[in-house]
Structure formats: structure tokens, C-alpha cells
Design an enzyme around this catalytic site. Sequence first.
Site, PDB file in Angstrom:
ATOM      1  N   CYS A  90       0.829  -1.200   0.000  1.00 59.04           N
ATOM      2  CA  CYS A  90       0.000   0.000   0.000  1.00 59.04           C
ATOM      3  C   CYS A  90       0.871   1.261   0.000  1.00 59.04           C
ATOM      4  O   CYS A  90       1.608   1.505  -0.929  1.00 59.04           O
ATOM      5  CB  CYS A  90      -0.968  -0.058   1.180  1.00 59.04           C
ATOM      6  SG  CYS A  90      -2.348   1.082   1.101  1.00 59.04           S
ATOM      7  N   HIS A  91       0.806   2.071   1.067  1.00 59.25           N
ATOM      8  CA  HIS A  91       1.576   3.304   1.173  1.00 59.25           C
ATOM      9  C   HIS A  91       2.964   3.083   1.782  1.00 59.25           C
ATOM     10  O   HIS A  91       3.755   4.020   1.862  1.00 59.25           O
ATOM     11  CB  HIS A  91       0.815   4.337   2.007  1.00 59.25           C
ATOM     12  CG  HIS A  91      -0.401   4.886   1.336  1.00 59.25           C
ATOM     13  ND1 HIS A  91      -1.587   4.187   1.258  1.00 59.25           N
ATOM     14  CD2 HIS A  91      -0.613   6.074   0.697  1.00 59.25           C
ATOM     15  CE1 HIS A  91      -2.476   4.911   0.612  1.00 59.25           C
ATOM     16  NE2 HIS A  91      -1.914   6.061   0.252  1.00 59.25           N
TER      17      HIS A  91
END
Length: 190
Positions: A113-114
Amino acid sequence: MSETLTGRRVAFLVAPEGTEQVELTQPWQAVRDAGGEPELVSVSPGTIQAFNHLDKADTFPVDRMVTEVSPDDYDALVLPGGVANPDFLRTVPNAVRFAGEFFAKQKPVAAICHAPWILIEADVVRGRRLTSYPSLRTDLRNAGAEWVDEEVVVDAGLVTSRKPDDLPAFCAKLVEEIGEGAHRAQARSA
């Protein structure tokens, strides 16, 4: 149950709050199911507050603080996502150093994800092929990475995925890469 990771210790680096819970718990369970020993590492003692998107979820006890550990203590590193988690960690020099040193030591790293924000800050994505949550595409390209929109990408011991929907593929590949051990090409960007 496979025992491919028996005796392998895996650090999960997370901020005091903001970790996407499922991106912590599913890889954690995959490591355990494969016989590995996951350990929660954070920047402060006590507990961390996980989230389900923007809503508070469960808390989890911190095993060790990042200032007390070294990549030498572990066989691999997992970086869960959530927007706030890696955004906070990339501002903590000890967390950035810890993540970056896994590359120098040629040890597997998995980021979802991030979480690649931490890897950008550690300056270890240049020349690598990886994926992330789509909003990091420009950040990763500007840091010298080749960004692709795929469920899971493996580049010399670095495993990346985009989002929670990718967790089954992410977990399978991170267990595989940890099981393989050191990746000599991992150090190329460290």
C-alpha cells in the site's frame, strides 16, 4: 501447515497509530503459519493503534522499539501500509535507517500500500521495479523506481503490493522470499 520459515524472525515495523490492521494481521498470520516468528517493532513502547481505513480498530502490543533492534536481529522486514503509518515512519530517522539497512544486508523486505514511502525516504527504490497504492506512483517514479500496476511485484527480495485486496498474493510471495533467504541483488540500491 508449512514450516518453511521455522526459526526465522521477521520484524513488522509500524507507527504508534495509523497502520491498516488487515495489512498487519494477514502477513503476520502468514509468517506464523509458515513457522516464522513475527515481532512488532515501533518507535515507542506500549501498544500501537491499528485502523480499518479511517476508523480505529484493535491495539497490538509492541515487542521492541526500533532503537533497540538491528536488521541483524531479523531475517526479513514487513512494512504494513495505511496512509498515516508510513507517513509518520518516514519522518523518524531511526525507522528509516532500520528499513534501509535490510537492503544493505541483502534481507527480504515486503511493503504494501503506502509503505513504499519509507523506502523512498531510505533511498532504496532507485532502479527497482515495484508497485504500491496508486497515489504513490509519481513519488516512486521521482525516486527512480519503475512503478507498475500489478497485484504483487518481486524484485530481488523486495515484495510489493497495492492494497488489501492483494493480500493473498502478497502474503504468499513474502513467505516465499523470506524462505529463500538473502538476495545478493537486494543491496544494489542500498
